[in-house]
Enzyme design. Structure first.
Site, PDB file in Angstrom:
ATOM      1  N   LYS A 107       0.817  -1.216   0.000  1.00 20.28           N
ATOM      2  CA  LYS A 107       0.000   0.000   0.000  1.00 20.28           C
ATOM      3  C   LYS A 107       0.853   1.270   0.000  1.00 20.28           C
ATOM      4  O   LYS A 107       0.333   2.366  -0.156  1.00 20.28           O
ATOM      5  CB  LYS A 107      -0.926   0.014   1.216  1.00 20.28           C
ATOM      6  N   CYS A 108       2.158   1.127   0.158  1.00 25.30           N
ATOM      7  CA  CYS A 108       3.075   2.257   0.254  1.00 25.30           C
ATOM      8  C   CYS A 108       3.718   2.532  -1.106  1.00 25.30           C
ATOM      9  O   CYS A 108       4.353   1.652  -1.690  1.00 25.30           O
ATOM     10  CB  CYS A 108       4.156   1.960   1.294  1.00 25.30           C
ATOM     11  N   GLY A 109       3.581   3.754  -1.592  1.00 26.54           N
ATOM     12  CA  GLY A 109       4.145   4.115  -2.888  1.00 26.54           C
ATOM     13  C   GLY A 109       5.661   3.988  -2.938  1.00 26.54           C
ATOM     14  O   GLY A 109       6.220   3.487  -3.914  1.00 26.54           O
ATOM     15  N   ARG A 117       6.537   0.348  -3.110  1.00 22.94           N
ATOM     16  CA  ARG A 117       6.261  -0.194  -4.455  1.00 22.94           C
ATOM     17  C   ARG A 117       7.336   0.239  -5.449  1.00 22.94           C
ATOM     18  O   ARG A 117       7.792  -0.553  -6.273  1.00 22.94           O
ATOM     19  CB  ARG A 117       4.882   0.243  -4.954  1.00 22.94           C
TER      20      ARG A 117
END
Length: 114
Positions: free
Chosen positions: A10-12, A15
């Site tokens: 969920k963390c940019g 990712r």
């Protein structure tokens, strides 16, 4: 080269770091979704030691109740115990290779480990 990333999908930033690692053919990558499979207290302490940071520096403040719990001013043992009990408090992504460990914020920090 082997690499392990403690990842939150969920963390940019996490990712983006994962994408860098996945695009390198020379990497034998292990992805650990640490919210589902958190590191042990001992592993977490080792990661911070190897990264040259304190547990307080690895504490995620944004999006957590860390400040309300007084964790930014707590001792290392208290912070590690809180992180193991509630892994959302672990700042991400942590990456470990044979060259070392880094908290890869920004994601380009991962290049120093390759």
């Amino acid at each position: 080269m082997k690499a392990t990333i403690w990842h939150n999908p969920k963390c940019g930033t996490s990712r983006k770091t994962l994408a860098i690692l996945e695009n390198l053919k020379m990497i034998d990558l292990t992805v650990v979704e640490y919210l589902k499979d958190p590191p042990t207290r001992e592993k977490l302490a080792q990661l911070y030691t190897d990264a040259g940071i304190t547990p307080a520096e690895g504490l995620r403040i944004r999006g957590t109740d860390a400040t309300e719990r007084g964790l930014p001013d707590a001792d290392a043992d208290t912070i590690l115990d809180a992180m193991v009990a509630d892994p959302i408090l672990i700042e991400r992504p942590l990456v470990e290779t044979e060259k070392g460990v880094a908290l890869c914020r920004p994601q380009d920090k991962v290049l120093d480990l390759l």
